[in-house]
Design a protein around this motif. Structure first.
Motif, PDB file in Angstrom:
ATOM      1  N   ASP A  20      46.813 -15.725  43.622  1.00  0.00           N
ATOM      2  CA  ASP A  20      47.591 -16.959  43.604  1.00  0.00           C
ATOM      3  C   ASP A  20      47.121 -17.810  42.433  1.00  0.00           C
ATOM      4  O   ASP A  20      46.084 -17.543  41.831  1.00  0.00           O
ATOM      5  CB  ASP A  20      47.509 -17.724  44.934  1.00  0.00           C
ATOM      6  CG  ASP A  20      46.081 -17.953  45.400  1.00  0.00           C
ATOM      7  OD1 ASP A  20      45.176 -18.027  44.552  1.00  0.00           O
ATOM      8  OD2 ASP A  20      45.867 -18.056  46.613  1.00  0.00           O
ATOM      9  N   LYS A  21      47.916 -18.806  42.094  1.00  0.00           N
ATOM     10  CA  LYS A  21      47.659 -19.581  40.881  1.00  0.00           C
ATOM     11  C   LYS A  21      46.596 -20.644  41.130  1.00  0.00           C
ATOM     12  O   LYS A  21      46.631 -21.348  42.139  1.00  0.00           O
ATOM     13  CB  LYS A  21      48.967 -20.183  40.379  1.00  0.00           C
ATOM     14  CG  LYS A  21      49.961 -19.101  39.961  1.00  0.00           C
ATOM     15  CD  LYS A  21      51.245 -19.667  39.396  1.00  0.00           C
ATOM     16  CE  LYS A  21      52.189 -18.533  38.983  1.00  0.00           C
ATOM     17  NZ  LYS A  21      53.438 -19.012  38.386  1.00  0.00           N
ATOM     18  N   LEU A  22      45.672 -20.724  40.177  1.00  0.00           N
ATOM     19  CA  LEU A  22      44.486 -21.554  40.349  1.00  0.00           C
ATOM     20  C   LEU A  22      44.402 -22.692  39.347  1.00  0.00           C
ATOM     21  O   LEU A  22      43.950 -23.786  39.676  1.00  0.00           O
ATOM     22  CB  LEU A  22      43.242 -20.667  40.247  1.00  0.00           C
ATOM     23  CG  LEU A  22      41.894 -21.289  40.572  1.00  0.00           C
ATOM     24  CD1 LEU A  22      41.826 -21.685  42.047  1.00  0.00           C
ATOM     25  CD2 LEU A  22      40.770 -20.309  40.248  1.00  0.00           C
ATOM     26  N   SER A  23      44.827 -22.442  38.112  1.00  0.00           N
ATOM     27  CA  SER A  23      44.698 -23.458  37.068  1.00  0.00           C
ATOM     28  C   SER A  23      45.789 -23.253  36.022  1.00  0.00           C
ATOM     29  O   SER A  23      46.651 -22.375  36.159  1.00  0.00           O
ATOM     30  CB  SER A  23      43.301 -23.385  36.426  1.00  0.00           C
ATOM     31  OG  SER A  23      43.069 -22.101  35.858  1.00  0.00           O
ATOM     32  N   ALA A  24      45.751 -24.061  34.963  1.00  0.00           N
ATOM     33  CA  ALA A  24      46.839 -24.092  33.982  1.00  0.00           C
ATOM     34  C   ALA A  24      47.102 -22.735  33.341  1.00  0.00           C
ATOM     35  O   ALA A  24      48.241 -22.401  33.003  1.00  0.00           O
ATOM     36  CB  ALA A  24      46.536 -25.131  32.902  1.00  0.00           C
ATOM     37  N   GLY A  25      46.068 -21.929  33.169  1.00  0.00           N
ATOM     38  CA  GLY A  25      46.239 -20.626  32.544  1.00  0.00           C
ATOM     39  C   GLY A  25      47.075 -19.663  33.358  1.00  0.00           C
ATOM     40  O   GLY A  25      47.559 -18.653  32.848  1.00  0.00           O
ATOM     41  N   CYS A  26      47.274 -19.973  34.642  1.00  0.00           N
ATOM     42  CA  CYS A  26      48.026 -19.094  35.545  1.00  0.00           C
ATOM     43  C   CYS A  26      49.535 -19.338  35.508  1.00  0.00           C
ATOM     44  O   CYS A  26      50.288 -18.607  36.173  1.00  0.00           O
ATOM     45  CB  CYS A  26      47.544 -19.286  36.979  1.00  0.00           C
ATOM     46  SG  CYS A  26      45.792 -18.989  37.260  1.00  0.00           S
ATOM     47  N   LYS A  27      49.983 -20.348  34.791  1.00  0.00           N
ATOM     48  CA  LYS A  27      51.381 -20.784  34.876  1.00  0.00           C
ATOM     49  C   LYS A  27      52.368 -19.644  34.673  1.00  0.00           C
ATOM     50  O   LYS A  27      53.335 -19.495  35.429  1.00  0.00           O
ATOM     51  CB  LYS A  27      51.643 -21.893  33.859  1.00  0.00           C
ATOM     52  CG  LYS A  27      53.054 -22.474  33.947  1.00  0.00           C
ATOM     53  CD  LYS A  27      53.237 -23.648  32.994  1.00  0.00           C
ATOM     54  CE  LYS A  27      54.642 -24.238  33.131  1.00  0.00           C
ATOM     55  NZ  LYS A  27      54.831 -25.407  32.219  1.00  0.00           N
ATOM     56  N   PHE A  28      52.165 -18.838  33.638  1.00  0.00           N
ATOM     57  CA  PHE A  28      53.066 -17.720  33.353  1.00  0.00           C
ATOM     58  C   PHE A  28      52.315 -16.405  33.565  1.00  0.00           C
ATOM     59  O   PHE A  28      52.176 -15.602  32.648  1.00  0.00           O
ATOM     60  CB  PHE A  28      53.607 -17.811  31.924  1.00  0.00           C
ATOM     61  CG  PHE A  28      54.369 -19.076  31.644  1.00  0.00           C
ATOM     62  CD1 PHE A  28      55.516 -19.383  32.353  1.00  0.00           C
ATOM     63  CD2 PHE A  28      53.941 -19.967  30.671  1.00  0.00           C
ATOM     64  CE1 PHE A  28      56.235 -20.544  32.100  1.00  0.00           C
ATOM     65  CE2 PHE A  28      54.642 -21.135  30.402  1.00  0.00           C
ATOM     66  CZ  PHE A  28      55.787 -21.425  31.130  1.00  0.00           C
ATOM     67  N   CYS A  29      51.856 -16.196  34.771  1.00  0.00           N
ATOM     68  CA  CYS A  29      50.968 -15.069  35.082  1.00  0.00           C
ATOM     69  C   CYS A  29      51.653 -13.720  34.847  1.00  0.00           C
ATOM     70  O   CYS A  29      52.682 -13.411  35.460  1.00  0.00           O
ATOM     71  CB  CYS A  29      50.505 -15.178  36.530  1.00  0.00           C
ATOM     72  SG  CYS A  29      49.459 -13.815  37.055  1.00  0.00           S
ATOM     73  N   TYR A  30      51.037 -12.914  34.007  1.00  0.00           N
ATOM     74  CA  TYR A  30      51.540 -11.577  33.706  1.00  0.00           C
ATOM     75  C   TYR A  30      51.554 -10.709  34.960  1.00  0.00           C
ATOM     76  O   TYR A  30      52.505  -9.972  35.218  1.00  0.00           O
ATOM     77  CB  TYR A  30      50.659 -10.937  32.624  1.00  0.00           C
ATOM     78  CG  TYR A  30      50.830  -9.442  32.479  1.00  0.00           C
ATOM     79  CD1 TYR A  30      51.849  -8.919  31.693  1.00  0.00           C
ATOM     80  CD2 TYR A  30      49.974  -8.558  33.131  1.00  0.00           C
ATOM     81  CE1 TYR A  30      52.011  -7.540  31.552  1.00  0.00           C
ATOM     82  CE2 TYR A  30      50.132  -7.184  33.001  1.00  0.00           C
ATOM     83  CZ  TYR A  30      51.144  -6.682  32.214  1.00  0.00           C
ATOM     84  OH  TYR A  30      51.301  -5.335  32.090  1.00  0.00           O
ATOM     85  N   ALA A  31      50.484 -10.797  35.753  1.00  0.00           N
ATOM     86  CA  ALA A  31      50.382  -9.953  36.950  1.00  0.00           C
ATOM     87  C   ALA A  31      51.474 -10.285  37.959  1.00  0.00           C
ATOM     88  O   ALA A  31      51.988  -9.393  38.646  1.00  0.00           O
ATOM     89  CB  ALA A  31      49.008 -10.120  37.583  1.00  0.00           C
ATOM     90  N   GLU A  32      51.837 -11.541  38.064  1.00  0.00           N
ATOM     91  CA  GLU A  32      52.901 -11.932  38.988  1.00  0.00           C
ATOM     92  C   GLU A  32      54.235 -11.319  38.571  1.00  0.00           C
ATOM     93  O   GLU A  32      54.976 -10.776  39.402  1.00  0.00           O
ATOM     94  CB  GLU A  32      53.025 -13.448  39.045  1.00  0.00           C
ATOM     95  CG  GLU A  32      54.088 -13.936  40.017  1.00  0.00           C
ATOM     96  CD  GLU A  32      54.179 -15.449  40.081  1.00  0.00           C
ATOM     97  OE1 GLU A  32      54.596 -15.980  41.130  1.00  0.00           O
ATOM     98  OE2 GLU A  32      53.835 -16.106  39.079  1.00  0.00           O
ATOM     99  N   VAL A  33      54.525 -11.387  37.276  1.00  0.00           N
ATOM    100  CA  VAL A  33      55.777 -10.814  36.755  1.00  0.00           C
ATOM    101  C   VAL A  33      55.796  -9.308  36.973  1.00  0.00           C
ATOM    102  O   VAL A  33      56.799  -8.735  37.428  1.00  0.00           O
ATOM    103  CB  VAL A  33      55.943 -11.154  35.258  1.00  0.00           C
ATOM    104  CG1 VAL A  33      57.154 -10.430  34.668  1.00  0.00           C
ATOM    105  CG2 VAL A  33      56.077 -12.657  35.068  1.00  0.00           C
ATOM    106  N   MET A  34      54.674  -8.639  36.658  1.00  0.00           N
ATOM    107  CA  MET A  34      54.610  -7.194  36.810  1.00  0.00           C
ATOM    108  C   MET A  34      54.705  -6.768  38.271  1.00  0.00           C
ATOM    109  O   MET A  34      55.316  -5.748  38.598  1.00  0.00           O
ATOM    110  CB  MET A  34      53.313  -6.661  36.199  1.00  0.00           C
ATOM    111  CG  MET A  34      53.355  -6.532  34.690  1.00  0.00           C
ATOM    112  SD  MET A  34      54.679  -5.422  34.118  1.00  0.00           S
ATOM    113  CE  MET A  34      54.215  -3.888  34.917  1.00  0.00           C
TER     114      MET A  34
END
Length: 246
Positions: A20-34
């Motif tokens: 799950d998303k934790l901080s600003a770097g997670c906004k466009f998470c590659y793993a979520e898209v994949m």
């Protein structure tokens, strides 16, 4: 095992999935898209989607079958130190890594507080490189959690780099990776941020790896800085000990 296009590794190995998303770097998470893509393709491993953390017993024996020494990025699709990954399972992942010293394992987390808490429960053989993600100044405290863990090789992934990181304390850090965000709506990365980090690494004797400028067309943007590519890798722990003794 999956062959990886990531410049600083060879293959990926995912004994856990989901996050799950934790901080600003997670906004466009590659793993979520994949994960969404792999679920749509019918892959059972990703059937529960991204927000459900799953452990995969069958993955624990997989590295034993890889005969050739390989550089392995652990959990490109998850975070091994997520609060929902039980410590006994983390220990079993480490046991696999401990028993396959021919491979080099690169573990990356944003959850440095659990890394630090669990560190004394884990066996840190030389082939395990431990890193934390630091995308901007607000989360640089993760570096201290990394510094306090038992890994022989410690690294920072400053990707996606979302702001300047001046005056980094690189004590005990052996490798720094920098990269810009890519995708449809990438947030910009300034050259002066990257160059400042490179200079800090040079002054501290830390290996520097520039992964990409990123952007909407990361291939076109390339990965040159100052007219060259930076592919430095950390020295083996034994070589660092020899350097200190010399």
């Amino acid at each position: 095992m999956a062959q990886s296009s990531i410049e600083w590794t060879e293959v990926t190995w995912n004994p856990t999935t989901g996050c799950d998303k934790l901080s600003a770097g997670c906004k466009f998470c590659y793993a979520e898209v994949m994960t969404k893509r792999l679920k749509a393709m019918g892959q059972e491993k990703y059937a529960d989607g991204f927000k459900i953390i799953r452990t995969h017993e069958s993955e624990l024996t997989r590295p034993f079958a890889w005969r050739k020494p390989t550089t392995v990025f652990v959990n490109s699709m998850s975070d091994l130190f997520h609060v929902n990954v039980p410590l006994p399972f983390i220990k079993r992942v480490f046991d696999t890594m401990n028993q396959t010293p021919r491979h080099t394992y690169q573990v990356l987390t944003k959850r440095a507080e659990l890394l630090e808490e669990f560190s004394s429960e884990l066996t840190w053989t030389d082939n395990i490189w431990m890193g934390v993600s630091v995308e901007d100044y607000r989360v640089r405290d993760r570096i201290e959690g990394l510094r306090n863990c038992g890994a022989k090789t410690k690294f920072l992934s400053l990707e996606p780099l979302l702001g300047p990181l001046p005056d980094l304390d690189l004590t005990g850090i052996h490798w720094v990776i920098v990269g810009g965000e890519s995708g449809r709506k990438p947030r910009p990365m300034k050259e002066e941020w990257v160059e400042d980090i490179r200079q800090q690494c040079e002054a501290a004797g830390v290996a520097f790896f520039f992964k990409q400028w990123g952007g909407k067309n990361k291939k076109a943007a390339g990965r040159e800085l100052n007219g060259r590519t930076y592919n430095e890798m950390p020295a083996e722990p034994s070589l660092r000990r020899e350097a200190v003794l010399a």
